[in-house]
Design an enzyme around this catalytic site. Sequence first.
Site, PDB file in Angstrom:
ATOM      1  N   LYS A  16     -40.048   0.275  24.693  1.00  0.00           N
ATOM      2  CA  LYS A  16     -41.304   0.974  24.455  1.00  0.00           C
ATOM      3  C   LYS A  16     -42.153   0.115  23.531  1.00  0.00           C
ATOM      4  O   LYS A  16     -41.657  -0.415  22.532  1.00  0.00           O
ATOM      5  CB  LYS A  16     -41.024   2.331  23.813  1.00  0.00           C
ATOM      6  N   GLY A  67     -39.609 -16.483  19.524  1.00  0.00           N
ATOM      7  CA  GLY A  67     -40.877 -17.159  19.317  1.00  0.00           C
ATOM      8  C   GLY A  67     -42.002 -16.647  20.181  1.00  0.00           C
ATOM      9  O   GLY A  67     -43.011 -17.332  20.356  1.00  0.00           O
ATOM     10  N   ARG A 111     -29.631 -18.387  11.705  1.00  0.00           N
ATOM     11  CA  ARG A 111     -29.957 -19.661  11.063  1.00  0.00           C
ATOM     12  C   ARG A 111     -30.767 -19.382   9.804  1.00  0.00           C
ATOM     13  O   ARG A 111     -31.116 -18.236   9.524  1.00  0.00           O
ATOM     14  CB  ARG A 111     -30.798 -20.521  12.007  1.00  0.00           C
ATOM     15  N   GLU A 153     -34.171  -8.246  16.613  1.00  0.00           N
ATOM     16  CA  GLU A 153     -33.304  -9.357  16.975  1.00  0.00           C
ATOM     17  C   GLU A 153     -32.681  -9.937  15.718  1.00  0.00           C
ATOM     18  O   GLU A 153     -33.049  -9.568  14.599  1.00  0.00           O
ATOM     19  CB  GLU A 153     -34.088 -10.449  17.713  1.00  0.00           C
ATOM     20  N   ASN A 213     -31.763 -13.700  13.875  1.00  0.00           N
ATOM     21  CA  ASN A 213     -31.865 -15.153  13.847  1.00  0.00           C
ATOM     22  C   ASN A 213     -30.652 -15.698  13.109  1.00  0.00           C
ATOM     23  O   ASN A 213     -30.474 -15.440  11.918  1.00  0.00           O
ATOM     24  CB  ASN A 213     -33.155 -15.602  13.166  1.00  0.00           C
ATOM     25  N   GLU A 216     -34.093  -9.046  12.082  1.00  0.00           N
ATOM     26  CA  GLU A 216     -35.511  -8.758  12.244  1.00  0.00           C
ATOM     27  C   GLU A 216     -35.695  -7.357  12.810  1.00  0.00           C
ATOM     28  O   GLU A 216     -35.021  -6.962  13.769  1.00  0.00           O
ATOM     29  CB  GLU A 216     -36.171  -9.791  13.146  1.00  0.00           C
TER      30      GLU A 216
END
Length: 455
Positions: free
Chosen positions: A207, A170, A298, A294, A296, A280
Amino acid sequence: MTTTAQPFKRILVANRGEIAVRIIRACRELGVETVQVYSDADRDSLAVRLADRAVCIGPPRSSQSYLNAEFIVSAALIHQADAIHPGYGFLSENAHFAGLCEREGVTFIGPSARVISLMGDKAMARRMAEEAGVPTTPGSAGKLDGVAQARAVAAELGYPVILKAAAGGGGRGMRIVWSENDIATQYTDAAREAKAAFNDDSIYIEKYLRAIRHIEIQVLSDGENVLHLGERDCSIQRRNQKLLEESPSAVLDDTVRTQIGEAAVRLCKHVGYKSAGTIECILDGSTGRFYFMEMNTRVQVEHPVSELVTGIDIVKEQIRIAQGTPLTLAQSDIHLSGHAIECRINAEDPDNGFAPCPGTIQNFHAPGGPGIRIDSHVYTGYRIPPYYDSLLAKVIAWGHNREEALARMHRAISEMRIDGVKTTLPFHLALLRNAQFRRGDVHTKFVEDVLLEAK
């Protein structure tokens, strides 16, 4: 994860707002009873009205209600719920909560506590991606030991770099560092924010790539069969918070689309993922290369755009997977049809730094017509509590192509009415009318650097 060969009879919904309503509707279609937990502030919520049963679990503050894992599991046991659906936010990616469900014999509708813990640590998730052969942004091999190591890695990568909270998400615990002079201060600030938000001050470094797009892949896995449902372009953001999402992306060609989908599947198989989830990534506009960011673990806020272009009900599939029902589809069965766009309508004042605007909705009119879907929990007379996320509704438009989807979205936003509070409806109208956005020529800083600067 606890599974059963029999369909669930009763599911407890451990969330609020539009996602709670969404889950209740999916359960109703599946013939499953629902138990809705609520705080004192949500006593008159639509979710409470729609559920078969409702139970108050505490005062308005989320720390005393929606984040109280023990109270929620106790409510599930008292009301004999077979499973708990956590939605998104709150406890949806909390390994302790998932583990508590497992120990008490209540199915957690999501991946196992082990996988949540593994992928919730952003530095560890990055390592898992590398092991699965998924490209990652150049950066540190793991968590940093302190400022000295951060300075050394940054010098090797070359400025600018970005510091990220290992336990984060977030946008919290993230800092862009433009020069060596700022590394110590920014590291301290990022670690402090990460500690406050996640009770973990671990930081890693990457980076910093400019003019990037945020691309994510929706996945479904029953533990054996792993499917990807195409990509969503989430580049329209403000301060790392998504404002509009669409599928498919306007810039991916078939080759990159295949590559990024296959990479998501490899990572899910590598970690033993089982549920709905999202991988993501960032897309470097200058090179066309994508990098893992990353996972998620869910259902996402923006899942409806994938549902509209694939025809697959992601929430119902998530429930079926949790009860032990294998997926009946193969990857060859997944085809993207048309184009879908989602606008998040928040109770915020765009002319005042998007400040939250709780209050009472005096009049609510939801748009309709061909290709329009509304996911919302509000109604005329609804009082917006000041304690939670400001999301009021998601407007999702589908068209045979992007141009038709944009036209339908513009029509829908134009006719939508939410009186009594400030909302982001005017912002979305300005965005939809912007020529550069309509061309698909955007990046993750487009809202701040282009749209808002032009006002």
